[in-house]
Design an enzyme around this catalytic site. Structure first.
Site, PDB file in Angstrom:
ATOM      1  N   LEU A  92      -9.917 -33.581  24.320  1.00 14.84           N
ATOM      2  CA  LEU A  92     -10.404 -33.205  22.996  1.00 14.84           C
ATOM      3  C   LEU A  92     -10.115 -34.336  22.016  1.00 14.84           C
ATOM      4  O   LEU A  92      -8.958 -34.665  21.741  1.00 14.84           O
ATOM      5  CB  LEU A  92      -9.740 -31.915  22.526  1.00 14.84           C
ATOM      6  CG  LEU A  92      -9.806 -30.739  23.515  1.00 14.84           C
ATOM      7  CD1 LEU A  92      -9.065 -29.531  22.962  1.00 14.84           C
ATOM      8  CD2 LEU A  92     -11.249 -30.371  23.815  1.00 14.84           C
ATOM      9  N   ASP A  93     -11.175 -34.925  21.473  1.00 15.53           N
ATOM     10  CA  ASP A  93     -11.043 -36.103  20.631  1.00 15.53           C
ATOM     11  C   ASP A  93     -10.418 -35.763  19.274  1.00 15.53           C
ATOM     12  O   ASP A  93     -10.827 -34.813  18.601  1.00 15.53           O
ATOM     13  CB  ASP A  93     -12.434 -36.721  20.407  1.00 15.53           C
ATOM     14  CG  ASP A  93     -12.398 -37.959  19.540  1.00 15.53           C
ATOM     15  OD1 ASP A  93     -11.791 -38.950  19.978  1.00 15.53           O
ATOM     16  OD2 ASP A  93     -12.947 -37.920  18.422  1.00 15.53           O
ATOM     17  N   ALA A  94      -9.444 -36.574  18.867  1.00  9.91           N
ATOM     18  CA  ALA A  94      -8.861 -36.551  17.519  1.00  9.91           C
ATOM     19  C   ALA A  94      -8.731 -35.148  16.937  1.00  9.91           C
ATOM     20  O   ALA A  94      -9.314 -34.818  15.908  1.00  9.91           O
ATOM     21  CB  ALA A  94      -9.696 -37.433  16.591  1.00  9.91           C
ATOM     22  N   GLY A 128     -11.146 -51.268  22.297  1.00  7.15           N
ATOM     23  CA  GLY A 128     -12.415 -51.344  21.572  1.00  7.15           C
ATOM     24  C   GLY A 128     -12.293 -51.404  20.072  1.00  7.15           C
ATOM     25  O   GLY A 128     -13.195 -51.926  19.392  1.00  7.15           O
ATOM     26  N   GLU A 169      -6.118 -35.475  22.120  1.00  8.15           N
ATOM     27  CA  GLU A 169      -5.755 -36.709  21.433  1.00  8.15           C
ATOM     28  C   GLU A 169      -5.302 -36.304  20.047  1.00  8.15           C
ATOM     29  O   GLU A 169      -6.078 -35.736  19.274  1.00  8.15           O
ATOM     30  CB  GLU A 169      -6.939 -37.676  21.333  1.00  8.15           C
ATOM     31  CG  GLU A 169      -6.550 -38.956  20.611  1.00  8.15           C
ATOM     32  CD  GLU A 169      -7.729 -39.701  19.996  1.00  8.15           C
ATOM     33  OE1 GLU A 169      -7.547 -40.878  19.628  1.00  8.15           O
ATOM     34  OE2 GLU A 169      -8.815 -39.121  19.856  1.00  8.15           O
ATOM     35  N   HIS A 228      -6.455 -33.834  15.332  1.00 12.31           N
ATOM     36  CA  HIS A 228      -5.873 -33.784  13.994  1.00 12.31           C
ATOM     37  C   HIS A 228      -6.949 -33.731  12.908  1.00 12.31           C
ATOM     38  O   HIS A 228      -6.660 -33.396  11.764  1.00 12.31           O
ATOM     39  CB  HIS A 228      -4.965 -34.995  13.768  1.00 12.31           C
ATOM     40  CG  HIS A 228      -5.602 -36.297  14.143  1.00 12.31           C
ATOM     41  ND1 HIS A 228      -5.499 -36.821  15.417  1.00 12.31           N
ATOM     42  CD2 HIS A 228      -6.365 -37.166  13.433  1.00 12.31           C
ATOM     43  CE1 HIS A 228      -6.154 -37.969  15.464  1.00 12.31           C
ATOM     44  NE2 HIS A 228      -6.693 -38.193  14.279  1.00 12.31           N
ATOM     45  N   HIS A 267      -9.610 -46.811  25.622  1.00 12.51           N
ATOM     46  CA  HIS A 267     -10.818 -47.307  24.961  1.00 12.51           C
ATOM     47  C   HIS A 267     -10.568 -47.638  23.494  1.00 12.51           C
ATOM     48  O   HIS A 267     -11.125 -48.598  22.966  1.00 12.51           O
ATOM     49  CB  HIS A 267     -11.946 -46.281  25.100  1.00 12.51           C
ATOM     50  CG  HIS A 267     -11.810 -45.094  24.209  1.00 12.51           C
ATOM     51  ND1 HIS A 267     -11.086 -43.966  24.558  1.00 12.51           N
ATOM     52  CD2 HIS A 267     -12.283 -44.854  22.955  1.00 12.51           C
ATOM     53  CE1 HIS A 267     -11.135 -43.087  23.570  1.00 12.51           C
ATOM     54  NE2 HIS A 267     -11.838 -43.592  22.586  1.00 12.51           N
ATOM     55  N   ASP A 268      -9.728 -46.840  22.814  1.00  9.78           N
ATOM     56  CA  ASP A 268      -9.442 -47.094  21.403  1.00  9.78           C
ATOM     57  C   ASP A 268      -8.637 -48.363  21.210  1.00  9.78           C
ATOM     58  O   ASP A 268      -8.948 -49.186  20.337  1.00  9.78           O
ATOM     59  CB  ASP A 268      -8.656 -45.919  20.803  1.00  9.78           C
ATOM     60  CG  ASP A 268      -9.551 -44.787  20.328  1.00  9.78           C
ATOM     61  OD1 ASP A 268     -10.678 -45.074  19.882  1.00  9.78           O
ATOM     62  OD2 ASP A 268      -9.121 -43.627  20.399  1.00  9.78           O
ATOM     63  N   PHE A 277       4.124 -44.392  22.915  1.00  8.57           N
ATOM     64  CA  PHE A 277       4.518 -45.091  24.136  1.00  8.57           C
ATOM     65  C   PHE A 277       3.679 -46.358  24.293  1.00  8.57           C
ATOM     66  O   PHE A 277       4.206 -47.431  24.606  1.00  8.57           O
ATOM     67  CB  PHE A 277       4.352 -44.177  25.349  1.00  8.57           C
ATOM     68  CG  PHE A 277       4.801 -44.798  26.653  1.00  8.57           C
ATOM     69  CD1 PHE A 277       6.060 -44.535  27.153  1.00  8.57           C
ATOM     70  CD2 PHE A 277       3.965 -45.639  27.375  1.00  8.57           C
ATOM     71  CE1 PHE A 277       6.489 -45.100  28.355  1.00  8.57           C
ATOM     72  CE2 PHE A 277       4.376 -46.224  28.569  1.00  8.57           C
ATOM     73  CZ  PHE A 277       5.640 -45.951  29.055  1.00  8.57           C
ATOM     74  N   ASP A 287       0.398 -42.144  21.844  1.00  8.30           N
ATOM     75  CA  ASP A 287       0.155 -43.511  21.391  1.00  8.30           C
ATOM     76  C   ASP A 287       1.463 -44.260  21.125  1.00  8.30           C
ATOM     77  O   ASP A 287       1.505 -45.490  21.236  1.00  8.30           O
ATOM     78  CB  ASP A 287      -0.713 -43.508  20.129  1.00  8.30           C
ATOM     79  CG  ASP A 287      -2.202 -43.420  20.439  1.00  8.30           C
ATOM     80  OD1 ASP A 287      -2.574 -43.551  21.615  1.00  8.30           O
ATOM     81  OD2 ASP A 287      -2.992 -43.236  19.496  1.00  8.30           O
TER      82      ASP A 287
END
Length: 576
Positions: free
Chosen positions: A245-247, A382, A283, A249, A378-379, A310, A308
């Site tokens: 599940l993207d972002a 990219g 995420e 937050h 990827h983040d 880590f 993130d």
């Protein structure tokens, strides 16, 4: 025969538009839904909807967009596929070896069918869960997929919905589970017709992409159903094993029950019905263990979440970068904390954010498998100005791999890292509207100008060469030093698979000692010792107990009286 339905609560009239003409739909008694049964329609029938005389628009739940995001929808019968995975029992996401890949750049063909040609390679590598970046229909041919607008459809250039079913079936046949990246926090700017149907968005909250998806205002019940039904459909009709599940937050929700908690409960019910595990991997930028705590205990019920912190701790330790959100990272003690306690910022002050951030992870309630760790994703590649992978020596890449794959967490690889791919992974788009294309181009350059980059140095997202440069070069596997690094990854993953010490995910099970100057570190995992030389020169890493023998090493290593003599940027695994 097919019954067409659509939710348009504020409409006075809705028409079903077929290739042969328009037909009026009837409003039901069920909260703004319209429907029409068409005897001659079925799999392969093209259709669209017109709301109050509008131009034909795709179905908000379109299962197939063969002509792109602005074209007609097409009926897709998910039951036509003859599944061959009847013996597939599923796989728990926690502790599985993830491999994140982007269909459009994983192979030169950029299709799901072409990707199946590399599944045996992934099995031999030691991968257990293929993590697909978004496949929902998005504008143009090439893109990351995070600007999708038809969330029920599969991007046609990838092969469409039938190709995804075949891909999952083939994965299961060779023992691979499949995780799919889904984006529920926003839609892309081109091809987004949802607002013409109903209150899918609300100004009650704002996000970096504009008005928020409506999760808690009037009409939100059906919007939440649109999301939850989508997730359950991927599990049920496409037999996926997990969703990323993207972002999360950015899911603005002040409801008594958060969307994630609702999705967790509905996924658990479906899992029980199907008799196999179904995972939800979040995420999240919040550094909050509540994300993976049970709904019954006040949590949000996710199976696992990305860490993130880590990544940042490991990346800065190896590269020395300290700009931007890396500012608080870079010291060996910081990496040691993330190895033992998951987050650096667990209530402490975050310089980048300018405030206290996160919450501590209770080792009595949580296991390491609930957190995904990685050297790249990827983040983190990219979203760099040039989309460049870490500039490291082969030995440093081997060190990163060892520290991820021997950690007590769930490991994830980003496609190509296992052989030190030289290809970048850049931000690329394929928008057909000139004004949108220019906005994306100038926005990207403006973003990095703030960090001192010249505009001409930033790859043009709309230039096909930017996408082409990001396609993996599989010929590198037979070249040095790529060949040696790939062998290291395979050996590490094989060791992880057979070692109970490395699969132990109890928080605190990894003990670490290090040189304050950052020259070396040693991670203890049961009877195993991971010895790391962070210095470019050979040195002797001191050990309290001299190992019995060397299990494996990248670079020359020798057991000596004081510990282990190891080459510069070398790493070895030793048995006590």
């Amino acid at each position: 025969m097919h019954t067409f339905t659509v939710w348009a609560p504020d409409a006075s009239a809705v028409s079903l538009v077929l290739r042969s003409g328009a037909l009026k739909m009837a409003e039901t008694d069920d909260g703004g839904w319209w429907e029409l049964e068409v005897p001659e329609a079925g799999h392969g029938t093209d259709y669209a909807f017109s709301v109050d005389g509008s131009e034909p628009m795709p179905d908000p739940r379109s299962p197939w967009q063969p002509d792109g995001v602005h074209g007609f929808s097409r009926v897709f019968d998910t039951g036509l596929h003859d599944w061959s995975d009847g013996g597939w029992a599923g796989r728990d996401a926690r502790g599985s070896v993830f491999y994140e890949l982007h269909i459009g750049t994983f192979t030169p063909e950029g299709t799901l069918e072409a990707a199946t040609g590399h599944l045996d390679y992934l099995v031999a590598l030691g991968v257990e869960m293929v993590s697909l970046m978004p496949v929902a229909a998005f504008p143009g041919r090439h893109g990351w997929g995070y600007d999708g607008v038809d969330l029920y459809a599969v991007h046609e250039p990838y092969g469409g919905p039938e190709a995804l079913q075949r891909f999952v079936d083939r994965c299961h046949s060779v023992g691979l589970a499949v995780c799919l990246d889904v984006v529920y926090n926003h839609l892309g700017p081109s091809g987004n017709y949802l607002g013409s149907f109903g209150p899918y968005f609300t100004s009650r909250h704002t996000t970096p992409w504009g008005p928020a998806v409506n999760l808690d205002a009037a009409g939100s019940f059906e919007v939440r159903r649109w999301i939850c039904d989508n997730a359950l459909r991927w599990f049920r009709e496409f037999r996926l094993d997990a969703l990323r599940l993207d972002a999360v937050h950015a899911l603005a929700d002040d409801s008594p029950k958060h969307l994630l908690a609702q999705l967790s409960e509905e996924t658990a019910a479906l899992s029980a019905s199907l008799g196999r595990p179904l995972g939800l991997v979040a995420e999240s930028d919040l550094n909050d263990p509540r994300m993976v705590e049970p709904v019954a205990e006040g949590g949000l019920g996710m199976t696992a979440q990305w860490s993130d912190d880590f990544h940042h701790a490991l990346h800065t330790l190896l590269t020395g970068e300290r700009a931007g959100y890396y500012v608080d990272f870079g010291e060996p003690a910081v990496f040691a904390k993330t190895l033992r306690e998951v987050f650096l910022h667990d209530g402490s002050y975050s310089t980048f954010r300018g405030k206290d951030w996160g919450r501590p992870v209770d080792p009595g309630r949580h296991r390491g498998g609930e957190f995904l760790v990685y050297t790249s994703n990827h983040d983190q590649v990219g979203n760099r100005a040039l989309g460049d992978r870490p500039h490291l020596t082969p030995g440093q890449l081997a060190i990163g791999a060892a520290l991820v794959l021997t950690s007590p967490y769930t490991p994830m690889l980003f496609m190509g890292e296992e052989w030190g791919a030289s290809t970048p992974w850049r931000y690329f788009t394929d928008h057909g509207q000139p004004e949108l294309a220019e906005a994306v181009r100038t926005g990207r350059r403006r973003e990095f100008a703030a960090y001192g980059w010249d505009a001409e140095d930033i790859p043009d997202p709309q230039d096909p060469a930017t996408w082409q440069s990001s396609v993996l070069d599989w010929a590198e596997l037979d070249e040095s030093p790529h060949r040696e690094l790939l062998a290291w990854y395979r050996d590490l993953l094989a060791l992880r698979a057979r070692s109970e010490d490395l699969r132990e995910d109890r928080l605190g099970s990894a003990e670490i000692s290090y040189d304050e100057d950052g020259s070396w570190l040693v991670v203890r995992r049961g009877a195993l010792r991971v010895v790391v030389n962070l210095d470019p020169a050979e040195l002797v890493v001191p050990l309290d107990d001299v190992p019995a023998y060397q299990v494996m090493a990248f670079g020359v290593a020798e057991i000596v009286t004081e510990g282990v003599r190891i080459a510069g940027h070398g790493v070895g695994v030793f048995a006590a």
